[in-house]
Structure formats: C-alpha cells, structure tokens
Design a protein around this motif. Structure first.
Motif, PDB file in Angstrom:
ATOM      1  N   LEU A   6       0.839  -1.190   0.000  1.00  0.00           N
ATOM      2  CA  LEU A   6       0.000   0.000   0.000  1.00  0.00           C
ATOM      3  C   LEU A   6       0.874   1.238   0.000  1.00  0.00           C
ATOM      4  CD1 LEU A   6      -2.492  -1.025   2.801  1.00  0.00           C
ATOM      5  CD2 LEU A   6      -2.961  -0.990   0.364  1.00  0.00           C
ATOM      6  N   ARG A   8       0.797   5.223   0.974  1.00  0.00           N
ATOM      7  CA  ARG A   8       0.075   6.273   1.699  1.00  0.00           C
ATOM      8  C   ARG A   8       0.781   7.604   1.493  1.00  0.00           C
ATOM      9  NH1 ARG A   8      -3.875   4.708   5.386  1.00  0.00           N
ATOM     10  NH2 ARG A   8      -3.885   2.496   5.922  1.00  0.00           N
ATOM     11  N   ASP A   9      -0.010   8.673   1.447  1.00  0.00           N
ATOM     12  CA  ASP A   9       0.577  10.001   1.303  1.00  0.00           C
ATOM     13  C   ASP A   9       0.909  10.584   2.688  1.00  0.00           C
ATOM     14  OD1 ASP A   9      -1.831  10.956   2.366  1.00  0.00           O
ATOM     15  OD2 ASP A   9      -2.534  11.811   0.474  1.00  0.00           O
ATOM     16  N   GLN A  12      -1.613  10.233   5.449  1.00  0.00           N
ATOM     17  CA  GLN A  12      -1.940   8.840   5.767  1.00  0.00           C
ATOM     18  C   GLN A  12      -3.023   8.238   4.870  1.00  0.00           C
ATOM     19  OE1 GLN A  12       0.199   7.462   7.861  1.00  0.00           O
ATOM     20  NE2 GLN A  12       1.048   9.497   8.115  1.00  0.00           N
ATOM     21  N   ALA A  13      -3.432   8.946   3.810  1.00  0.00           N
ATOM     22  CA  ALA A  13      -4.445   8.422   2.896  1.00  0.00           C
ATOM     23  C   ALA A  13      -3.807   7.442   1.921  1.00  0.00           C
ATOM     24  CB  ALA A  13      -5.106   9.570   2.135  1.00  0.00           C
ATOM     25  N   ILE A  14      -4.498   6.352   1.637  1.00  0.00           N
ATOM     26  CA  ILE A  14      -4.024   5.388   0.649  1.00  0.00           C
ATOM     27  C   ILE A  14      -4.200   5.994  -0.738  1.00  0.00           C
ATOM     28  CG2 ILE A  14      -4.336   3.087  -0.360  1.00  0.00           C
ATOM     29  CD1 ILE A  14      -5.492   2.204   2.371  1.00  0.00           C
ATOM     30  N   THR A  15      -3.115   6.014  -1.507  1.00  0.00           N
ATOM     31  CA  THR A  15      -3.163   6.574  -2.863  1.00  0.00           C
ATOM     32  C   THR A  15      -2.989   5.506  -3.938  1.00  0.00           C
ATOM     33  OG1 THR A  15      -0.796   7.067  -2.840  1.00  0.00           O
ATOM     34  CG2 THR A  15      -2.297   8.814  -2.091  1.00  0.00           C
ATOM     35  N   GLY A  79     -11.023   7.116   0.015  1.00  0.00           N
ATOM     36  CA  GLY A  79     -10.393   6.649   1.252  1.00  0.00           C
ATOM     37  C   GLY A  79     -11.220   5.575   1.927  1.00  0.00           C
ATOM     38  N   GLU A  83      -9.724   1.935   2.518  1.00  0.00           N
ATOM     39  CA  GLU A  83      -9.549   1.494   3.902  1.00  0.00           C
ATOM     40  C   GLU A  83     -10.414   0.275   4.200  1.00  0.00           C
ATOM     41  OE1 GLU A  83      -7.246   2.404   5.959  1.00  0.00           O
ATOM     42  OE2 GLU A  83      -6.568   4.280   5.050  1.00  0.00           O
ATOM     43  N   GLU A 104       3.159  -1.407   4.096  1.00  0.00           N
ATOM     44  CA  GLU A 104       2.735  -0.034   3.824  1.00  0.00           C
ATOM     45  C   GLU A 104       3.956   0.832   3.596  1.00  0.00           C
ATOM     46  OE1 GLU A 104      -0.312   1.739   6.180  1.00  0.00           O
ATOM     47  OE2 GLU A 104      -1.273  -0.192   6.575  1.00  0.00           O
ATOM     48  N   ARG A 106       5.217   4.954   2.699  1.00  0.00           N
ATOM     49  CA  ARG A 106       4.836   6.367   2.764  1.00  0.00           C
ATOM     50  C   ARG A 106       5.503   7.119   1.632  1.00  0.00           C
ATOM     51  NH1 ARG A 106       1.259   4.992   6.178  1.00  0.00           N
ATOM     52  NH2 ARG A 106       1.836   4.603   8.296  1.00  0.00           N
TER      53      ARG A 106
END
Length: 107
Positions: A6, A8-9, A12-15, A79, A83, A104, A106
């Motif tokens: 995954l 995340r930006d 903390q949002a999954i992109t 999101g 999620e 995950e 970042r």
C-alpha cells in the motif's frame, strides 16, 4: 505468498496499491485465499473507477500482479473504499499469515 503493498501520502491516505504472488493454499483456481484477496482488490478498483468515477492508473499482468494508483488526490470516498479493502485484507492476513503479507509505504 501474496504481497500487498500500500502507498500512503503524507496525510496517511491510501493513494495506491500493488498485489503480487499467490497464496499457495490450494491449486490455482481453487485457492480461497487468492480468491478472497482478488475479490477485495477488484471490488475496490471497480468501486473507485465505476461508482465514484475517479481516474486511476491500472496495470495487471498474466502473472496476477495488479497495480492501481489514483490520479489526483484521494478524497473521503476513495479513502473509505480503500480502507475498507484494507480491513478485509488484514482479516485474511490474520487467518493466513503464511500466505498474505501487507506492507505499507509512505510517500
């Protein structure tokens, strides 16, 4: 083993995400772990693209690798979809820890 990566930006949002590998619990076409992961991932992609109308970059190959990235910033609806996908993937990973690994990253 199925590897789910995954992205995340800073908020903390999954992109985006990438899935690769096979669970190896049963022969291809009969593996419930692969089927579960595939159903969650494909449903998230269809929900984001078809229901929410978001633009995405999508790549998949014959080996079973799927890579999806949002074009533009994630919003609360994308999101929620991503999620929720992760909640399901985490439950499968708990039940089959030798078959599914979630990583995950970042950005």
């Amino acid at each position: 083993m199925i590897i789910v990566e995954l992205i995340r930006d800073n908020n903390q949002a999954i992109t985006g995400f990438k899935t690769s590998g096979h669970a190896g619990v049963a022969p291809r076409g009969q593996d419930i772990v692969c089927a579960g992961v595939s159903a969650l991932v494909q449903s998230a992609i269809m929900g984001i693209e078809r229901h929410l109308g978001r633009d995405i970059e999508l790549m998949h190959d014959t080996a079973g690798t799927i890579k999806m990235e949002l074009i533009g910033q994630p919003d609360s609806l994308t999101g929620a979809v991503l999620e929720t996908m992760l909640l399901g993937l985490n439950e499968i990973a708990k039940l089959y820890p030798k078959s599914v690994r979630i990583i995950e990253h970042r950005r």
